[in-house]
Design an enzyme around this catalytic site. Structure first.
Site, PDB file in Angstrom:
ATOM      1  N   GLU A 299       5.227 -12.541   0.917  1.00 15.44           N
ATOM      2  CA  GLU A 299       5.583 -11.569  -0.108  1.00 15.44           C
ATOM      3  C   GLU A 299       6.835 -10.812   0.315  1.00 15.44           C
ATOM      4  O   GLU A 299       6.784  -9.973   1.208  1.00 15.44           O
ATOM      5  CB  GLU A 299       4.429 -10.586  -0.312  1.00 15.44           C
TER       6      GLU A 299
ATOM      7  N   ARG B 186       0.796  -1.229   0.000  1.00 19.49           N
ATOM      8  CA  ARG B 186       0.000   0.000   0.000  1.00 19.49           C
ATOM      9  C   ARG B 186       0.831   1.282   0.000  1.00 19.49           C
ATOM     10  O   ARG B 186       1.888   1.343   0.634  1.00 19.49           O
ATOM     11  CB  ARG B 186      -0.911   0.004   1.239  1.00 19.49           C
TER      12      ARG B 186
ATOM     13  N   HIS C 125       3.045 -12.892  -5.708  1.00 21.89           N
ATOM     14  CA  HIS C 125       1.882 -13.067  -4.842  1.00 21.89           C
ATOM     15  C   HIS C 125       1.312 -14.494  -4.908  1.00 21.89           C
ATOM     16  O   HIS C 125       0.094 -14.680  -4.977  1.00 21.89           O
ATOM     17  CB  HIS C 125       0.813 -12.037  -5.192  1.00 21.89           C
TER      18      HIS C 125
ATOM     19  N   ASP D 272      -1.772  -9.956   8.250  1.00 17.20           N
ATOM     20  CA  ASP D 272      -1.636  -9.232   6.980  1.00 17.20           C
ATOM     21  C   ASP D 272      -0.687  -8.071   7.267  1.00 17.20           C
ATOM     22  O   ASP D 272      -1.053  -6.914   7.194  1.00 17.20           O
ATOM     23  CB  ASP D 272      -3.016  -8.746   6.501  1.00 17.20           C
TER      24      ASP D 272
ATOM     25  N   HIS E 191      -0.622  -2.460  -4.706  1.00 16.47           N
ATOM     26  CA  HIS E 191      -0.062  -3.481  -5.603  1.00 16.47           C
ATOM     27  C   HIS E 191       0.142  -3.093  -7.073  1.00 16.47           C
ATOM     28  O   HIS E 191       0.904  -3.752  -7.766  1.00 16.47           O
ATOM     29  CB  HIS E 191      -0.916  -4.744  -5.585  1.00 16.47           C
TER      30      HIS E 191
HETATM   31  C1  GLA Z   1      -1.776  -8.308   0.097  1.00 15.50           C
HETATM   32  C2  GLA Z   1      -2.436  -7.359   1.028  1.00 15.50           C
HETATM   33  C3  GLA Z   1      -3.727  -7.929   1.473  1.00 15.50           C
HETATM   34  C4  GLA Z   1      -4.604  -8.232   0.298  1.00 15.50           C
HETATM   35  C5  GLA Z   1      -3.879  -9.129  -0.642  1.00 15.50           C
HETATM   36  C6  GLA Z   1      -4.632  -9.326  -1.929  1.00 15.50           C
HETATM   37  O1  GLA Z   1      -1.211  -9.345   0.710  1.00 15.50           O
HETATM   38  O2  GLA Z   1      -1.621  -7.024   2.123  1.00 15.50           O
HETATM   39  O3  GLA Z   1      -4.377  -7.011   2.316  1.00 15.50           O
HETATM   40  O4  GLA Z   1      -4.963  -7.043  -0.349  1.00 15.50           O
HETATM   41  O5  GLA Z   1      -2.636  -8.629  -0.972  1.00 15.50           O
HETATM   42  O6  GLA Z   1      -5.955  -9.685  -1.741  1.00 15.50           O
END
Ligand code: GLA
Length: 377
Positions: free
Chosen positions: A342, A109, A205, A277, A134
Site C-alpha cells: 500500500e 491509522r 488495497h 504490517d 482507512h
Molecule cells: C492494513 C492494515 C492492517 C489491516 C488491513 C485490513 O493493511 O495495516 O492492519 O487492517 O489493512 O485488514
C-alpha cells in the site's frame, strides 16, 4: 474463366478475413462493462473490464473503486488472476478486509481517531479499536467514465466526500484513474481538491498472490523494498514516531528475500503486527517523482510485480488478519494467503508534525501516482 472465379472467391475470403480480425481488434480495444447489481439502498454498480494488447485484463468496479481481478501471464504465458476478491457485490459490501479497494479519506491509522488542524480538534469515526483506520471510500458508489486514450484503456472514478464525512473537514472531491497500459502496467492516478484545509492519504488495497488468488500462502514470494528505514509501531499499530534502520532486522528487504524466511522470528515488532504490517520509509530521489519502491517475485510462476510510486511510504502487510474469507471461485483465503503493498504517506501523520505532511489546502490540489507493473523472469 475458372481461374478468374477462384481469384474472386479468394479475394472475397481475404477481405472477409480482414473485416473479421478488424472487428475482433475493435472488440478488444473497447472497455467492456456489465452490471454488478444494486447496493442495498438501490444504487447501480458495474464492472468494467480493461484489456491491453498482450491479453492482460483488469476488472474494476465503481463500488469502492475496487480492483476485482487482474489476469496476468506467468513465464509460460498462462494467465491467472493474481488478486483476491469476492464473486458478488455483497462480499464487498459486507467484507471488512478492504479487498482490492480504493482506501480513503485517510489510508491507515489515525491514533485515538482524532487530530488537530489549525488549532481545531477533529474527531473521527472509530473503526479499529480506539483508532480510525482507512476510512469509508471502499463502501461508496463512485461515478465512472471511460477515459481511454493512446496510453491504454482507462477508467475514471470520481467521488465527493462531503464536509464532515466520518469527521473530516472540507468537501473533498476525489478522482482515481486506472489505466492499463500495453506494458502490463496498472497505473493509478489519484487527484483531489478541497474547499477547506483537511488531511488526505489515498491508497489501493489489492491483496496479491502471484501464484494465483487462493493458491496457498505468500511465504515463498521474494520481496525487495527500496527502504533503509521503517516506522516501528506500538501495540495498536500506531507509529511511535521513530524512523528505525532496517539493518540487522527482519525488516531489511533491501536485497530480495523470501517473505517467510524471518516472518516468525522472535522480534517484538513482528509480534505486534502478527507478521509484517508496517510502513517502510522509501529511499527516494526527488520527492514526489515516480520512483521504484518495491518488487515481488514468485519463483514457481516466474511472475514479477514492480511497484512504483510518488508516495514517501509503503505499508507491507502479509494478510495476517485473513481468517478463512470465502473468496472468488470457491477459494478460501487463510492467514498470509496474500500480501498488500500500500503506497501511502505514513500512518498517523496528522499527529506527527515530523512526518511528511498529509495536509491538503484549497489552494493546492492533491496528486499521487502508483504503478503496479507485471512481468516474468
Ligand atoms: C492494513 C492494515 C492492517 C489491516 C488491513 C485490513 O493493511 O495495516 O492492519 O487492517 O489493512 O485488514
Amino acid at each position: 474463366m475458372r481461374l478468374r472465379a477462384t481469384i474472386i472467391v479468394m479475394l472475397g475470403l481475404f477481405i472477409a478475413n480482414i473485416a473479421a480480425s478488424d472487428s475482433q481488434a475493435e472488440a478488444k480495444s473497447k472497455m467492456q462493462k456489465h452490471s454488478f447489481g444494486k447496493t442495498e439502498d438501490g444504487q447501480q454498480t458495474d464492472i468494467y473490464i480493461l484489456s491491453n494488447n498482450r491479453g492482460m485484463e483488469a476488472a474494476i468496479t465503481n463500488y469502492g473503486g475496487t480492483v476485482i481481478s487482474l489476469k496476468v501471464p506467468d513465464r509460460n504465458g498462462k494467465f491467472e488472476d493474481v488478486v483476491l476478491g469476492y464473486d458478488s457485490l455483497d462480499g464487498y459490501a459486507t467484507g471488512k478486509a478492504y479487498i482490492g479497494a480504493t482506501v480513503g479519506r485517510y489510508a491507515n491509522r489515525i491514533a485515538h481517531a482524532r487530530f488537530i488542524l489549525n488549532g481545531t480538534i477533529f474527531t473521527l469515526a472509530k473503526n479499529d479499536g480506539d483508532n480510525h483506520l482507512h476510512g469509508g471510500f471502499n463502501k461508496r458508489v463512485w461515478t465512472a467514465r471511460d477515459v481511454s486514450s493512446s496510453a491504454g484503456q482507462a477508467l475514471e472514478l470520481t467521488y465527493l466526500s462531503k464536509d464532515g464525512e466520518e469527521g473530516f473537514p472540507g468537501n473533498l472531491s476525489v478522482k482515481v484513474v486506472y489505466t492499463l497500459t500495453d506494458q502490463n502496467e496498472l497505473k493509478i492516478d489519484y487527484s483531489g481538491t478541497t474547499d477547506k484545509d483537511t488531511v488526505i492519504n489515498l491508497t489501493n488495497h489489492c491483496y496479491f498472490n502471484l501464484a494465483g488468488q487462493g493458491n496457498g500462502d505468500i511465504l515463498q514470494h521474494q520481496l525487495l523494498i527500496r527502504a533503509d528505514r521503517f516506522t516501528p509501531v506500538d501495540a495498536a499499530l500506531i507509529p511511535t514516531g521513530e524512523l528505525r534502520s532496517v539493518k540487522g532486522t527482519p525488516f531489511d528487504f533491501t536485497t530480495e528475500t523470501a517473505i517467510g524466511t524471518r516472518i516468525d522470528q522472535d522480534d517484538p515488532q513482528l509480534k505486534l503486527g502478527r507478521g509484517y504490517d508496517h510502513n517502510w520509509v522509501l529511499n527516494r530521489g526527488t520527492a514526489g517523482s515516480l520512483s521504484p519502491a518495491a518488487q515481488v517475485y514468485e519463483p514457481h510462476s516466474g511472475r514479477v510485480l514492480e511497484v512504483l510510486t510518488t508516495e514517501p511510504g509503503l505499508q507491507f502487510y502479509t494478510g495476517n488478519f485473513l481468517d478463512g474469507i470465502h473468496g472468488k471461485e470457491g477459494k478460501v483465503y487463510k492467514r498470509r494467503y496474500a500480501l498488500c503493498l500500500e503506497t501511502q504517506h505514513f500512518p498517523d501523520s496528522p499527529n506527527h508534525p515530523d512526518f511528511p505532511s498529509t495536509v491538503l489546502k484549497p489552494s493546492q490540489p492533491y496528486k499521487s501516482t502508483t504503478v503496479y507493473k507485471f512481468s516474468t523472469r
